[in-house]
Write an enzyme that holds these catalytic residues in place. Structure first.
Site, PDB file in Angstrom:
ATOM      1  N   ASP A  90     -33.834  98.524  37.781  1.00  0.00           N
ATOM      2  CA  ASP A  90     -32.457  98.045  37.921  1.00  0.00           C
ATOM      3  C   ASP A  90     -32.162  97.976  39.418  1.00  0.00           C
ATOM      4  O   ASP A  90     -32.919  98.489  40.246  1.00  0.00           O
ATOM      5  CB  ASP A  90     -31.489  98.975  37.176  1.00  0.00           C
ATOM      6  CG  ASP A  90     -30.136  98.314  36.910  1.00  0.00           C
ATOM      7  OD1 ASP A  90     -29.917  97.179  37.382  1.00  0.00           O
ATOM      8  OD2 ASP A  90     -29.293  98.947  36.243  1.00  0.00           O
ATOM      9  N   ASP A 127     -26.077  92.079  39.917  1.00  0.00           N
ATOM     10  CA  ASP A 127     -24.877  91.501  39.309  1.00  0.00           C
ATOM     11  C   ASP A 127     -23.666  92.352  39.675  1.00  0.00           C
ATOM     12  O   ASP A 127     -23.813  93.464  40.168  1.00  0.00           O
ATOM     13  CB  ASP A 127     -25.048  91.416  37.788  1.00  0.00           C
ATOM     14  CG  ASP A 127     -25.590  92.707  37.181  1.00  0.00           C
ATOM     15  OD1 ASP A 127     -26.705  93.127  37.574  1.00  0.00           O
ATOM     16  OD2 ASP A 127     -24.909  93.301  36.333  1.00  0.00           O
ATOM     17  N   CYS A 279     -36.732 117.424  14.303  1.00  0.00           N
ATOM     18  CA  CYS A 279     -37.664 117.112  15.399  1.00  0.00           C
ATOM     19  C   CYS A 279     -38.490 118.362  15.729  1.00  0.00           C
ATOM     20  O   CYS A 279     -38.141 119.472  15.322  1.00  0.00           O
ATOM     21  CB  CYS A 279     -36.899 116.585  16.605  1.00  0.00           C
ATOM     22  SG  CYS A 279     -36.270 117.862  17.700  1.00  0.00           S
ATOM     23  N   CYS A 282     -36.343 121.284  17.278  1.00  0.00           N
ATOM     24  CA  CYS A 282     -35.437 121.987  16.366  1.00  0.00           C
ATOM     25  C   CYS A 282     -36.191 122.715  15.256  1.00  0.00           C
ATOM     26  O   CYS A 282     -35.677 123.659  14.669  1.00  0.00           O
ATOM     27  CB  CYS A 282     -34.425 121.004  15.781  1.00  0.00           C
ATOM     28  SG  CYS A 282     -33.379 120.266  17.040  1.00  0.00           S
TER      29      CYS A 282
END
Ligand code: GUN
Ligand code: ZN
Length: 679
Positions: A90, A127, A279, A282
């Site tokens: 970016d 931009d 996951c 967890c």
């Protein structure tokens, strides 16, 4: 030039192959944001452990730090990140906005050259990010500045792919203007920018509006990137807008203050008594342990959890597209937050835009998820085509048969079906009233009529939609009398709604209906009803109204089901009926018959003379060889493929829309089913 191939379509969403100098990736995909110089998880691990394919980093930050800048210029951005996969960069637009930096902070051309020089696979123009609350004039000014910078940046891109960002704030006309003008320039990717504050404020509906506005004008051969979108609860919906690329720094930012991302929203660790996730993180710790560990380990654990959840959702999304069920997944996600539900409604109000992109001839079952289901593009299309193409509009009696239950469709009305098979459309028309609208009997096997699974209880919104569609269909049929075959109790609501406008004679039992209508049954036999059905199908599928030729054909029914199987002329099979779609597939001779019957332009695809001999041999018609195709052609339709001179080479199924065929340089446009028999 962008190197993007569309593999599978579902509404506006697509599974694509995007080629970069550092490898080909499968879209839609999410790029984790790598903070240059302090990435806690190595990009290579994001691929091997979490299943991501591509990362994004910030060239402005690299260019501002001496040691990063030197390394990047010497060893490339891949060397700097120690990563050999595809890297997007970016430009610093977001930092300019977020820190309110002065305009001379970044030179718009220098930053593009810098991205090129450090070997970025996909660079981004500088931009101008319009804050959501500035006035229209300022936004318009920002759009024009972004366009000017885009125009100047394109000649600088070299071998790098370049992303030209659509801006325009919340103003759809400015988004459209921005997209239309960027599309004229040689960009490879189009991000939708300026949406981060909208998403932070849960203004998802605005994101939908502006993204759809941009999508209407962006070329289909360039991936669309939704800048700063990475929350797993919104990704399914965002993909359904036709976005292919996503990026997110949220996985780390949320972890900074103990927030866990889930497909159902965000939860704070302190509010949890259990870890509601499967996951690896967890599954291998407890909520108490996680709360007790030190800040840095906790942050790392939550960050990894956020990445696992996000990556799994992207896999689910690609699978849903492959099965044609993305909107169902998005509908499920929309239950997590009212703002998401509003956004889903906003999307489905543009069913016309989605329908144009949605493939014909799919076989997916549709399960009711709520009031949005009746507005899915498959139902929008079904109703629209019935309205424009049902060939029988004048009759003595219409029997309306309500079908609001979950029971299999055709089996419940044998008496009525028997009646309609023995009459002509001038005497009797049967219309099923379903939870998705009014369907004339002739279309009973057209997908998704039989593949729809609705509950017995219907919500008020759906009932309203049924009523509107039913009235539209029924008021276009001129009849002396409308009979309502009352059957089961829940349909009384519908009767009341429809009878406000239509005068109907309610009859309770099949025996009553038979007795009432028998006077019109004229002893017509199997051949007549098959022709009656086929006439309706030829108009529905190809807009062919001159069906006189049908009289010469033989229709063969399946012994097992009694349904139409083949249409023959003499010994030749002309058409096969696909049981799952209820649509016809022509053989090569069938294709010639279609031409003879005045097949509309829309169903012809012309390939150039270079490709013609291959197509004539039965090879796929590739998009890059397509010379002409109609913008009205939908993906999935059965088409005739011709050479430049109009000679029919083959028949096949379009995999792309006409617009996509003309724009894409990669991939198959039409898979050939049958080609010219060799002489
Ligand atoms: N990151 C988040 N939003 C934007 C945007 O609008 N433009 C650019 N270039 N980067 C972004
Ligand atoms: Zn987890």
């Amino acid at each position: 030039m962008s190197d993007f191939e569309i593999k599978t379509k579902d509404g506006l969403a697509r599974i694509g192959k995007f080629r970069t100098r550092h490898g080909t990736v499968t879209t839609p995909l999410l790029m984790p944001v790598i903070h240059p110089g302090r990435s806690e998880i190595a990009p290579a691990e994001l691929v091997s452990e979490f299943g991501f394919q591509m990362v994004i980093t910030n060239s402005y930050i690299i260019s501002r730090r001496e040691e990063l800048r030197e390394t990047a210029l010497k060893r490339g951005v891949h060397g700097l990140l120690d990563f050999e996969g595809p890297v997007m960069t970016d430009s610093g637009t977001f930092q300019m906005y977020f820190h309110d930096l002065p305009s001379e902070e970044i030179d718009p051309l220098e930053i593009v050259r810098f991205q090129r020089d450090i070997g970025s696979d996909v660079g981004t123009i500088l931009d101008v990010f319009s804050a959501p609350d500035v006035g229209r004039q300022q936004v318009e000014h920002d759009v024009l500045t972004s366009l000017k910078r885009g125009e100047m940046s394109v000649p600088e891109k070299g071998d790098m792919l370049l992303a030209g960002t659509v801006q325009g704030g919340v103003y759809t006309d400015l988004r459209e203007m921005s997209a239309r003008r960027l599309a004229q320039l040689d960009f490879d990717v189009h991000p939708i920018g300026g949406v981060v504050p909208l998403m932070e404020q849960y203004r998802y509906s605005d994101v939908v509006r502006v993204t759809l506005a941009a999508k209407r004008h962006l070329p289909p051969d360039r991936p669309v990137h939704l800048f700063g979108c990475g929350h797993p609860m919104f990704l399914a919906l965002a993909t359904a807008l036709g976005c292919d690329l996503f990026d997110s720094a949220s996985y780390a930012k949320f972890a900074d203050d103990d927030r866990l991302m889930l497909t159902s929203g965000t939860v704070h660790l302190k509010d949890l008594r259990e870890l509601p996730c499967d996951c690896p993180v967890c599954s291998s710790t407890t909520v108490e342990e996680l709360k007790r560990t030190n800040k840095s380990e906790r942050r790392s654990a939550i960050m990894r959890h956020n990445l696992y959840v996000t990556s799994a959702e992207m896999r689910r999304i690609r699978q849903a597209i492959a099965e044609g069920e993305l909107l169902q997944l998005a509908s499920a996600r929309a239950r997590s937050h009212p703002s998401l539900y509003d956004a889903l409604q906003t999307l489905l109000h543009r069913a016309d835009q989605i329908e144009r992109s949605h493939p014909v001839g799919t076989t997916t079952s549709v399960f009711y998820t709520g009031p949005e289901t009746a507005h899915l593009p498959v139902y929008y299309r079904l109703h629209d085509r019935i309205m424009t193409s049902y060939p029988y509009r004048r009759t003595e009696t219409v029997i309306v048969v309500p079908h609001l239950a979950d029971t299999p469709f055709a089996e419940t009305t044998p008496t009525v079906v028997d009646l309609v098979k023995r009459t002509t459309p001038e005497r009797l028309i049967v219309v099923y009233l379903t939870p998705f609208g009014a369907v004339p009997w002739e279309f009973e096997h057209v997908h998704p009529v039989q593949q729809s699974v609705f509950p017995r209880y219907l919500d008020a919104d759906t009932l309203n939609t049924v009523r509107e569609r039913a009235l539209e269909v029924l008021t276009t049929i001129e009849a002396d009398e409308v009979v309502w075959f009352a059957r089961s109790a829940p349909t009384q609501v519908l009767f009341e709604a429809v009878s406000e406008v239509l005068t109907m004679t309610p009859l309770e039992t099949a025996a009553e209906v038979t007795e009432h209508v028998t006077k019109t049954a004229s002893g017509v036999r199997h051949r007549a009803w098959t022709l009656r059905k086929l006439r309706a199908l030829f108009t529905y599928q190809w807009g062919i109204s001159d069906t006189g030729r049908l009289e010469q054909w033989n229709v063969e029914l399946s012994r097992a089901t009694g349904k139409i199987r083949y249409i023959r002329e003499g010994e030749d099979i002309l058409f096969t009926m696909m049981p799952m779609t209820g649509l016809l597939i022509p053989t090569y001779e069938g294709g010639l018959a279609l031409e003879d019957m005045g097949l509309p332009e829309r169903y012809y695809v012309a390939v150039n003379d270079e490709a013609a001999p291959f197509v004539a041999e039965g090879r796929s018609a590739l998009a890059k060889f397509v010379k002409n195709a109609s913008p009205e052609l939908r993906a999935g339709e059965e088409v005739l493929v011709t050479d430049e001179g109009g000679t029919i080479l083959a028949v096949g199924r379009a995999l792309l829309t006409g617009e996509e065929m003309l724009t894409l340089d990669r991939g198959v446009a039409v898979t050939i089913r049958h080609s010219q028999p060799s002489q």
